[in-house]
Design an enzyme around this catalytic site. Sequence first.
Site, mmCIF file in Angstrom:
data_model
loop_
_atom_site.group_PDB
_atom_site.id
_atom_site.type_symbol
_atom_site.label_atom_id
_atom_site.label_comp_id
_atom_site.label_asym_id
_atom_site.label_seq_id
_atom_site.Cartn_x
_atom_site.Cartn_y
_atom_site.Cartn_z
ATOM 1 N N ASP A 113 34.531 21.637 -5.742
ATOM 2 C CA ASP A 113 35.295 21.929 -6.959
ATOM 3 C C ASP A 113 34.720 23.115 -7.719
ATOM 4 O OD1 ASP A 113 37.375 21.521 -8.756
ATOM 5 O OD2 ASP A 113 36.207 20.175 -10.027
ATOM 6 N N CYS B 152 57.820 4.260 -5.311
ATOM 7 C CA CYS B 152 56.955 3.954 -6.457
ATOM 8 C C CYS B 152 56.863 5.164 -7.391
ATOM 9 C CB CYS B 152 55.557 3.551 -5.983
ATOM 10 S SG CYS B 152 54.416 3.181 -7.340
ATOM 11 N N CYS C 168 52.155 8.128 -17.177
ATOM 12 C CA CYS C 168 51.477 9.320 -17.706
ATOM 13 C C CYS C 168 51.742 9.433 -19.206
ATOM 14 C CB CYS C 168 51.967 10.577 -16.997
ATOM 15 S SG CYS C 168 51.212 12.096 -17.633
ATOM 16 N N CYS D 6 40.947 11.937 -18.055
ATOM 17 C CA CYS D 6 41.938 10.874 -18.226
ATOM 18 C C CYS D 6 42.073 10.139 -16.902
ATOM 19 C CB CYS D 6 43.287 11.464 -18.643
ATOM 20 S SG CYS D 6 44.595 10.232 -18.858
#
Length: 370
Positions: A124, A191, A198, A240
């Site tokens: 990352d 789904c 969110c 989150c």
Amino acid sequence: MKNKIKEVAKVLGIDRIAFTNTTKYDDLLEVLNYRIKNNYASEFEEKDLAKRLDASFLMPNCKTIITVMLPYGAGYKIPRKNSMGNLSVSSFGRDYHKALHEKLEELALTLKKDFDFNYKICVDNTPLNDRAICLKSGLGYIGKNCMLIDDEFGSFVFLGSILTDLEILDAFDSNANNIKVDVNSSKCGNCNICINKCPNNAIMDNNIINTKKCVSYLTQTKEYIPIEYRKAMGNQIYGCDICQINCPKNYKILNKTSEENYDSLLVNLEELFKISNKEFNLKYGSVAGSWRGKNIWKRNAIIACANMELNNFYDLIKDELYGDSETFKTYASWALLKLNVQKSKDLIYNRIKYESENIQNEYNKLLELY
């Protein structure tokens, strides 16, 4: 060679490892351009798309990429406590960027005892898309929330890769090279839980994330956070987990027996108003979310106080109107109005004449709104 690498990896505690000869990711171009065109991209992304689509920019002679995933978050439940902020579970324990980088470095150095090769580690921290690389190697699939999902560990997985000049012909463990890297949501079926859960409606039904609305992004950006996006941030100080904890694919890992105590993810909001940069680094510098720095965490603490209606923080927030930071004034003025509209309107009105043009415009906008 593949079997030897897998054996070494297992000894080092890496169970999920795969390989890909794919070094170019041109099938990402369409979705990247779409995100840029619609202003969904973030300021953290490399602007030169060529560097995001071709591993040779990082390693000119790259031939095989070794990919790994490490699970985390076993038994995780969002910790709750009055007047406390919250960090994403990705910030639990030691910074995973450093921990996984060291693990991959150990793997590479161990392999160099048997193979002569050059390498570059990605965790990352490069323009390349870690999820796309892992997908192409056969690790997991892309869900509707654009997370890489493993059948056993769900989406709570840290991803990393080693670019190498090793010749591992037919490196694939599956037909993963034929998978498009933009999205492959077949296992999600009908789904739509992540889309519906969110908090800021950032996940769209075309499998694209509007990054500018994503709460995780909002807790990290230095750009202006629109007023209408702030409520969804709740008490989040960094990151989150909502789309992931509601995903059925994570049921197994979230309900796994674990001795981990995730209360360390709770953050003292009052402390963030008073802590120095040195104190912040000493206390939080070892966790993944600390890279954004004390001031962003403090800004998020101001937003959290308003969202949680913490009236006892009113005077502490009011002090920010008399400081030097335009960022803190921007969010403090909004927070004060959320906590006590009439008292704060008079206060802000009386402060306008002392402020810069930018803050004057912000105050006038708030006074009209409230």
